[in-house]
Scaffold this motif. Sequence first.
Motif, PDB file in Angstrom:
ATOM      1  N   LEU A 368       0.839  -1.200   0.000  1.00 27.63           N
ATOM      2  CA  LEU A 368       0.000   0.000   0.000  1.00 27.63           C
ATOM      3  C   LEU A 368       0.872   1.247   0.000  1.00 27.63           C
ATOM      4  CD1 LEU A 368      -2.768   1.404   0.274  1.00 27.63           C
ATOM      5  CD2 LEU A 368      -2.528   1.165   2.747  1.00 27.63           C
ATOM      6  N   ALA A 369       1.903   1.261   0.833  1.00 27.58           N
ATOM      7  CA  ALA A 369       2.819   2.399   0.868  1.00 27.58           C
ATOM      8  C   ALA A 369       3.574   2.519  -0.449  1.00 27.58           C
ATOM      9  CB  ALA A 369       3.798   2.234   2.034  1.00 27.58           C
ATOM     10  N   PHE A 370       3.988   1.387  -0.988  1.00 28.30           N
ATOM     11  CA  PHE A 370       4.716   1.382  -2.254  1.00 28.30           C
ATOM     12  C   PHE A 370       3.826   1.893  -3.389  1.00 28.30           C
ATOM     13  CE2 PHE A 370       5.818  -1.242  -6.059  1.00 28.30           C
ATOM     14  CZ  PHE A 370       6.996  -0.599  -6.357  1.00 28.30           C
ATOM     15  N   GLY A 371       2.581   1.426  -3.444  1.00 26.61           N
ATOM     16  CA  GLY A 371       1.653   1.893  -4.477  1.00 26.61           C
ATOM     17  C   GLY A 371       1.355   3.376  -4.356  1.00 26.61           C
ATOM     18  N   GLY A 372       1.217   3.876  -3.119  1.00 27.13           N
ATOM     19  CA  GLY A 372       0.983   5.299  -2.932  1.00 27.13           C
ATOM     20  C   GLY A 372       2.158   6.138  -3.414  1.00 27.13           C
ATOM     21  N   ALA A 373       3.383   5.670  -3.150  1.00 24.26           N
ATOM     22  CA  ALA A 373       4.570   6.395  -3.615  1.00 24.26           C
ATOM     23  C   ALA A 373       4.622   6.448  -5.138  1.00 24.26           C
ATOM     24  CB  ALA A 373       5.827   5.731  -3.065  1.00 24.26           C
ATOM     25  N   MET A 374       4.284   5.344  -5.798  1.00 27.30           N
ATOM     26  CA  MET A 374       4.293   5.315  -7.256  1.00 27.30           C
ATOM     27  C   MET A 374       3.201   6.216  -7.834  1.00 27.30           C
ATOM     28  SD  MET A 374       5.162   1.461  -8.471  1.00 27.30           S
ATOM     29  CE  MET A 374       5.099   2.071 -10.140  1.00 27.30           C
ATOM     30  N   THR A 375       2.035   6.241  -7.186  1.00 25.33           N
ATOM     31  CA  THR A 375       0.947   7.097  -7.659  1.00 25.33           C
ATOM     32  C   THR A 375       1.340   8.567  -7.603  1.00 25.33           C
ATOM     33  OG1 THR A 375      -0.688   5.477  -6.898  1.00 25.33           O
ATOM     34  CG2 THR A 375      -1.468   7.717  -7.296  1.00 25.33           C
ATOM     35  N   LEU A 376       1.916   8.984  -6.486  1.00 29.97           N
ATOM     36  CA  LEU A 376       2.362  10.369  -6.361  1.00 29.97           C
ATOM     37  C   LEU A 376       3.425  10.701  -7.397  1.00 29.97           C
ATOM     38  CD1 LEU A 376       2.580  10.718  -2.476  1.00 29.97           C
ATOM     39  CD2 LEU A 376       0.894  11.765  -3.996  1.00 29.97           C
ATOM     40  N   MET A 377       4.303   9.744  -7.650  1.00 31.84           N
ATOM     41  CA  MET A 377       5.366   9.968  -8.630  1.00 31.84           C
ATOM     42  C   MET A 377       4.781  10.227 -10.016  1.00 31.84           C
ATOM     43  SD  MET A 377       8.587  10.107  -9.148  1.00 31.84           S
ATOM     44  CE  MET A 377       9.365  10.411 -10.715  1.00 31.84           C
ATOM     45  N   MET A 378       3.809   9.434 -10.411  1.00 30.21           N
ATOM     46  CA  MET A 378       3.230   9.578 -11.747  1.00 30.21           C
ATOM     47  C   MET A 378       2.370  10.834 -11.872  1.00 30.21           C
ATOM     48  SD  MET A 378       4.306   7.264 -13.814  1.00 30.21           S
ATOM     49  CE  MET A 378       5.868   7.757 -13.070  1.00 30.21           C
ATOM     50  N   VAL A 379       1.784  11.287 -10.762  1.00 31.12           N
ATOM     51  CA  VAL A 379       0.967  12.499 -10.801  1.00 31.12           C
ATOM     52  C   VAL A 379       1.841  13.739 -10.932  1.00 31.12           C
ATOM     53  CG1 VAL A 379      -0.581  13.963  -9.441  1.00 31.12           C
ATOM     54  CG2 VAL A 379      -0.991  11.500  -9.579  1.00 31.12           C
ATOM     55  N   TYR A 380       2.929  13.790 -10.154  1.00 32.93           N
ATOM     56  CA  TYR A 380       3.713  15.020 -10.079  1.00 32.93           C
ATOM     57  C   TYR A 380       4.981  15.001 -10.949  1.00 32.93           C
ATOM     58  CZ  TYR A 380       0.729  16.394  -6.242  1.00 32.93           C
ATOM     59  OH  TYR A 380      -0.357  16.750  -5.488  1.00 32.93           O
ATOM     60  N   ARG A 381       5.366  13.834 -11.450  1.00 35.90           N
ATOM     61  CA  ARG A 381       6.544  13.789 -12.322  1.00 35.90           C
ATOM     62  C   ARG A 381       6.332  12.732 -13.405  1.00 35.90           C
ATOM     63  NH1 ARG A 381      11.458  16.131 -11.968  1.00 35.90           N
ATOM     64  NH2 ARG A 381      13.229  15.114 -12.984  1.00 35.90           N
ATOM     65  N   PRO A 382       5.429  12.990 -14.338  1.00 35.86           N
ATOM     66  CA  PRO A 382       5.073  11.970 -15.335  1.00 35.86           C
ATOM     67  C   PRO A 382       6.205  11.607 -16.279  1.00 35.86           C
ATOM     68  CG  PRO A 382       4.113  14.098 -15.906  1.00 35.86           C
ATOM     69  CD  PRO A 382       4.689  14.243 -14.528  1.00 35.86           C
ATOM     70  N   GLU A 383       7.206  12.489 -16.408  1.00 37.27           N
ATOM     71  CA  GLU A 383       8.302  12.178 -17.329  1.00 37.27           C
ATOM     72  C   GLU A 383       9.297  11.179 -16.757  1.00 37.27           C
ATOM     73  OE1 GLU A 383       9.448  16.320 -15.634  1.00 37.27           O
ATOM     74  OE2 GLU A 383       7.660  15.104 -15.937  1.00 37.27           O
ATOM     75  N   GLY A 384       9.175  10.820 -15.460  1.00 35.83           N
ATOM     76  CA  GLY A 384      10.041   9.819 -14.858  1.00 35.83           C
ATOM     77  C   GLY A 384      11.050  10.415 -13.902  1.00 35.83           C
ATOM     78  N   LEU A 385      11.764   9.536 -13.196  1.00 35.98           N
ATOM     79  CA  LEU A 385      12.745   9.983 -12.210  1.00 35.98           C
ATOM     80  C   LEU A 385      13.880  10.758 -12.855  1.00 35.98           C
ATOM     81  CD1 LEU A 385      12.952   6.744 -10.030  1.00 35.98           C
ATOM     82  CD2 LEU A 385      12.041   8.952  -9.300  1.00 35.98           C
ATOM     83  N   ILE A 386      14.481  10.180 -13.880  1.00 40.94           N
ATOM     84  CA  ILE A 386      15.549  10.862 -14.629  1.00 40.94           C
ATOM     85  C   ILE A 386      15.167  10.761 -16.107  1.00 40.94           C
ATOM     86  CG2 ILE A 386      18.020  11.041 -15.079  1.00 40.94           C
ATOM     87  CD1 ILE A 386      18.565   9.503 -12.562  1.00 40.94           C
ATOM     88  N   PRO A 387      14.340  11.661 -16.587  1.00 41.47           N
ATOM     89  CA  PRO A 387      13.839  11.524 -17.959  1.00 41.47           C
ATOM     90  C   PRO A 387      14.930  11.733 -18.996  1.00 41.47           C
ATOM     91  CG  PRO A 387      13.203  13.644 -17.056  1.00 41.47           C
ATOM     92  CD  PRO A 387      13.841  12.874 -15.926  1.00 41.47           C
ATOM     93  N   ALA A 388      14.771  11.044 -20.113  1.00 45.87           N
ATOM     94  CA  ALA A 388      15.643  11.317 -21.252  1.00 45.87           C
ATOM     95  C   ALA A 388      15.398  12.744 -21.728  1.00 45.87           C
ATOM     96  CB  ALA A 388      15.361  10.323 -22.379  1.00 45.87           C
ATOM     97  N   ARG A 389      16.444  13.430 -22.152  1.00 45.19           N
ATOM     98  CA  ARG A 389      16.335  14.846 -22.502  1.00 45.19           C
ATOM     99  C   ARG A 389      15.291  15.066 -23.589  1.00 45.19           C
ATOM    100  NH1 ARG A 389      18.581  18.822 -25.810  1.00 45.19           N
ATOM    101  NH2 ARG A 389      18.913  20.808 -24.740  1.00 45.19           N
ATOM    102  N   ARG A 390      15.270  14.179 -24.594  1.00 45.03           N
ATOM    103  CA  ARG A 390      14.317  14.327 -25.682  1.00 45.03           C
ATOM    104  C   ARG A 390      12.881  14.209 -25.167  1.00 45.03           C
ATOM    105  NH1 ARG A 390      15.392   9.811 -28.452  1.00 45.03           N
ATOM    106  NH2 ARG A 390      17.088  10.721 -29.654  1.00 45.03           N
ATOM    107  N   ARG A 391      12.659  13.226 -24.298  1.00 43.50           N
ATOM    108  CA  ARG A 391      11.314  12.998 -23.760  1.00 43.50           C
ATOM    109  C   ARG A 391      10.869  14.149 -22.873  1.00 43.50           C
ATOM    110  NH1 ARG A 391       6.667  10.333 -24.862  1.00 43.50           N
ATOM    111  NH2 ARG A 391       5.591   9.700 -22.969  1.00 43.50           N
ATOM    112  N   ARG A 392      11.781  14.686 -22.049  1.00 44.73           N
ATOM    113  CA  ARG A 392      11.424  15.786 -21.158  1.00 44.73           C
ATOM    114  C   ARG A 392      11.037  17.023 -21.945  1.00 44.73           C
ATOM    115  NH1 ARG A 392      15.906  16.447 -19.085  1.00 44.73           N
ATOM    116  NH2 ARG A 392      16.472  18.453 -19.986  1.00 44.73           N
TER     117      ARG A 392
END
Length: 408
Positions: A368-392
């Motif tokens: 549950l904690a892990f899923g909540g962390a992933m949900t917040l990540m996708m809401v506030y940083r959809p491009e990923g943790l370290i996005p590729a420059r082209r994608r960002r």
Amino acid sequence: MRKELVKFAVVMLWAFGLLFPMLGAQIGFETFTFEWSRLVRVMGFVAVAYGALAAQRAVSAHRKRGHRDPGPGLAERVPPLWGWGILAAVALAFPWFADNYARDVAINVLIYVALGLGLNIVVGLAGLLDLGYIAFYAVGAYTYALLNTHFGVPFWLALPIGCVISAGAGAFIGYPTLKMRGDYLAIVTLGFGEIIRIVLNNWDRVTEGPNGILGIKAPGLYYPKLTEAGLTLGHVYLKNLTCLYYIALVIAVVTIIGVYRLDHSRVGRAWVSIREDETAAELTGIDTLRMKLLAYMLGAIFAGLAGAFYAAKVRYVNPSSFVFLESALVLCIVVLGGMGSIPGIILAAAAIIVLPEVFRDLELYRMLAFGGAMTLMMVYRPEGLIPARRRRLELHAREAFAEEEGNA
């Protein structure tokens, strides 16, 4: 400020309700107690996380007002040679300062790094949604298991054979899906992944069915040995977790180098053009069918490498290890890390494998904690943790364009 305070209060109430079971609550008809120390720690963490996200929103809003291109990301701020050198030094020294439990977790991380980078070719570069990717992992594992237990083929010789068979499986699965897109492609790849698992589960005469295959040998190593008869070759099985860690590290490094070279080649640019606009890519002379099939085959090769090593490490394979949830987990690694980003996928694999172990004290509620962390990540940083420059740049350019249209 008042609006932010209202949002903060709502978030805290929502977090309290969601994380309620994790706070040590004892609820009955006459009792209602909490472990207050755990309550303070958890809610304090939520408050700090919300403050960080609010600050990030404020910075993003300031950038949007000026319509400026996003600044360099983490991958660009860290000098590549320094960053990779530090990472290599830590990776090489890690097993000498860790216990067996940490080594085992690190090996799993390296396996998922190889899987994530292999799927990155299909999803991140070519833009093909594959929900049955774990089937190639299973093919590599069972190839080594069958070759070793029935014919005595050693690990190092079985690796290239497993790669060839996995590539053939990638061509077999990829060919019928070449003209499909979107949801149809996802459903067909999901079906093929389940077909492979069911075949492994029901083909008792070859795969031993649900009982799995036992007696798989660990990777071995030959070395010169001086005996009374003269110089001979000795053999030792690398069962120690430290040795297995370094083998997994070599496989992960080979995968990183291979994916990097493909990404910066003409083939990689052809995949990106297919991902952005397949029709336009075809009109410019790219053989889209051949390129998509090549993406499936190369992605399957890296999954086969990881699967063969997994069978050698565990020395037992079973169809229940290759369920759809594993495909979803690898896809989460690619999306969470940033599609097309090698550093991002490495970081995401470490986070997704290590975080559930960190939350192990929460027992049933750790996911549950892990899923909540992933949900917040996708809401506030959809491009990923370290996005590729082209994608960002693509994502932020779309946001700026949408804002301009809204203003107009």
